[in-house]
Motif scaffolding. Structure first.
Motif, PDB file in Angstrom:
ATOM      1  N   LEU A  79       0.855  -1.187   0.000  1.00 22.79           N
ATOM      2  CA  LEU A  79       0.000   0.000   0.000  1.00 22.79           C
ATOM      3  C   LEU A  79       0.892   1.238   0.000  1.00 22.79           C
ATOM      4  O   LEU A  79       1.987   1.226   0.564  1.00 22.79           O
ATOM      5  N   ARG A  80       0.413   2.267  -0.652  1.00 26.92           N
ATOM      6  CA  ARG A  80       1.169   3.534  -0.668  1.00 26.92           C
ATOM      7  C   ARG A  80       0.627   4.435   0.448  1.00 26.92           C
ATOM      8  O   ARG A  80      -0.579   4.639   0.559  1.00 26.92           O
ATOM      9  N   VAL A  81       1.537   4.955   1.256  1.00 27.31           N
ATOM     10  CA  VAL A  81       1.159   5.689   2.467  1.00 27.31           C
ATOM     11  C   VAL A  81       1.736   7.096   2.485  1.00 27.31           C
ATOM     12  O   VAL A  81       2.935   7.284   2.288  1.00 27.31           O
ATOM     13  N   ALA A  82       0.886   8.071   2.721  1.00 29.19           N
ATOM     14  CA  ALA A  82       1.358   9.446   2.883  1.00 29.19           C
ATOM     15  C   ALA A  82       1.118   9.873   4.331  1.00 29.19           C
ATOM     16  O   ALA A  82       0.124   9.489   4.946  1.00 29.19           O
ATOM     17  N   VAL A  83       2.045  10.637   4.883  1.00 34.43           N
ATOM     18  CA  VAL A  83       1.921  11.118   6.257  1.00 34.43           C
ATOM     19  C   VAL A  83       1.974  12.644   6.253  1.00 34.43           C
ATOM     20  O   VAL A  83       2.928  13.242   5.750  1.00 34.43           O
TER      21      VAL A  83
END
Ligand SMILES: Nc1nc2c(ncn2[C@@H]2O[C@H](COP(=O)(O)OP(=O)(O)OP(=O)(O)O)[C@@H](O)[C@H]2O)c(=O)[nH]1
Ligand SMILES: [Mg+2]
Length: 325
Positions: A79-83
């Motif tokens: 999964l691609r995760v942005a914070v």
């Protein structure tokens, strides 16, 4: 800058284009605001949605450690995760809560992760807009999950909850049996309460704290957007990577149920209305803040003080000058 080209690059998932676009939405300059507006309108046509997870917790509770561990769990599932972060205190401290990238060292090196520190901004309204727009940019760039971190020190939780699909409250094990002074309003926003540091010597205290919150959650008014067993409290250890997969399963179960039952879309629609309303209010207040408006306010306020004009009549005159602005 060519906005169409920037938009196309964002849609392919280009991280440098994303970073540049976030810098654009952070800018206060009028021409940048116009370009940002054009960019966001353009990107919204792609109709991409990520799972937006808000995360709040007091300083030292383990937010950074949790985000690193949880983020790695998600990228491990491709999964691609942005914070992102909403940090109303960053102006004061001169840095950002995500300045401690050392705590997210592994995640920040992941190719499927994108971490954006909170900009220094004095006023929460500005931070809120910037973060909300950054979330939209991350969605357009194809991220699956957007984590929005905030330090739990007041109003910022509301701001984050209003832009999230799920809201997590991170707590530390309590010493006694008190509920750590967590405000009722904050508890009412939580979909999942995670008692962190449930490891080593702290495990027994974490177990008690978790039970206390399970009890407290049962006393809250039932919300229509929850299946029978939510909201719930559970234990995790960000350091030992314990309970993170379970927490993720719960988040997925809750999300699935809300999507099936129409709550996901309804919530997003309510949030869009909320932000529209906020934008109008902020823009109106900004009109009151120009040098001309302030001097007109002073003049009319003097008239009111000296009894030359009633407060209502003076307010009407003031508003009439704003209409033509
Ligand atoms: N035992 C234990 N310690 C933890 C855990 N998670 C975090 N910590 C420790 O708690 C301290 C604070 O962790 P951070 O992740 O920096 O907490 P934070 O909430 O990001 O703090 P701020 O950025 O200051 O708001 C560090 O010393 C961590 O090592 C955990 O699961 N178990
Ligand atoms: Mg931190």
């Amino acid at each position: 800058m060519d906005i169409t080209e920037l938009a196309d690059r964002i849609l392919t998932g280009d991280r440098r284009a994303l970073a540049r676009a976030i810098t654009l939405v952070e800018s206060q300059r009028a021409d940048h605001r116009a370009q940002a507006g054009e960019l966001l309108e353009h990107l919204s046509k792609a109709h991409r949605q990520a799972l937006r997870i808000g995360l709040s917790g007091t300083p030292g509770v383990g937010k950074s450690t949790f985000i690193e561990a949880f983020g790695m769990l998600l990228t491990g599932q491709d999964l691609r995760v942005a914070v992102l972060a909403v940090d109303p205190s960053s102006a004061r401290s001169g840095g950002s809560i995500l300045g401690d990238k050392t705590r997210m060292e592994r995640l920040s090196r992941e190719k499927n992760a994108f971490i954006r520190p909170s900009p220094s901004q004095t006023h929460l309204g500005g931070v809120a807009r910037r973060t909300r727009e950054a979330v939209a940019l991350c969605e357009a760039a194809g991220f699956d999950v957007v984590l929005i971190e905030t330090v739990g020190v007041g109003q910022s939780e509301t701001v984050v909850a209003e832009m999230s699909d799920l809201f997590l409250l991170l707590l530390a094990p309590a010493g006694g049996d008190e509920l750590q002074g967590v405000k009722r309003g904050i508890m009412e926003m939580a979909d999942l309460i995670l008692i962190n540091k449930a490891d080593g010597d702290l495990k027994p205290a974490a177990t008690r704290t978790c039970a206390d919150y399970m009890g407290a959650l049962r006393l809250l008014r039932k919300r229509p957007q929850d299946p029978a067993d939510f909201p719930k409290a559970m234990m995790v250890s960000a350091v030992e990577h314990e309970g993170l997969a379970d927490a993720w399963s719960e988040m997925q179960a809750l999300t699935g149920w809300r999507k099936e039952n129409g709550h996901w879309d309804a919530n997003r629609a309510t949030q869009a209305r909320y932000w529209f309303d906020q934008e109008v209010r902020h823009a109106l207040l900004a009109r009151l803040n120009t040098p001309e408006a302030r001097s007109e306010m002073d003049r009319l306020s003097g008239d009111v003080a000296q009894g030359r004009l009633g407060p209502t009549a003076a307010a009407e005159q003031m508003l009439a000058t704003l209409k033509t602005a």
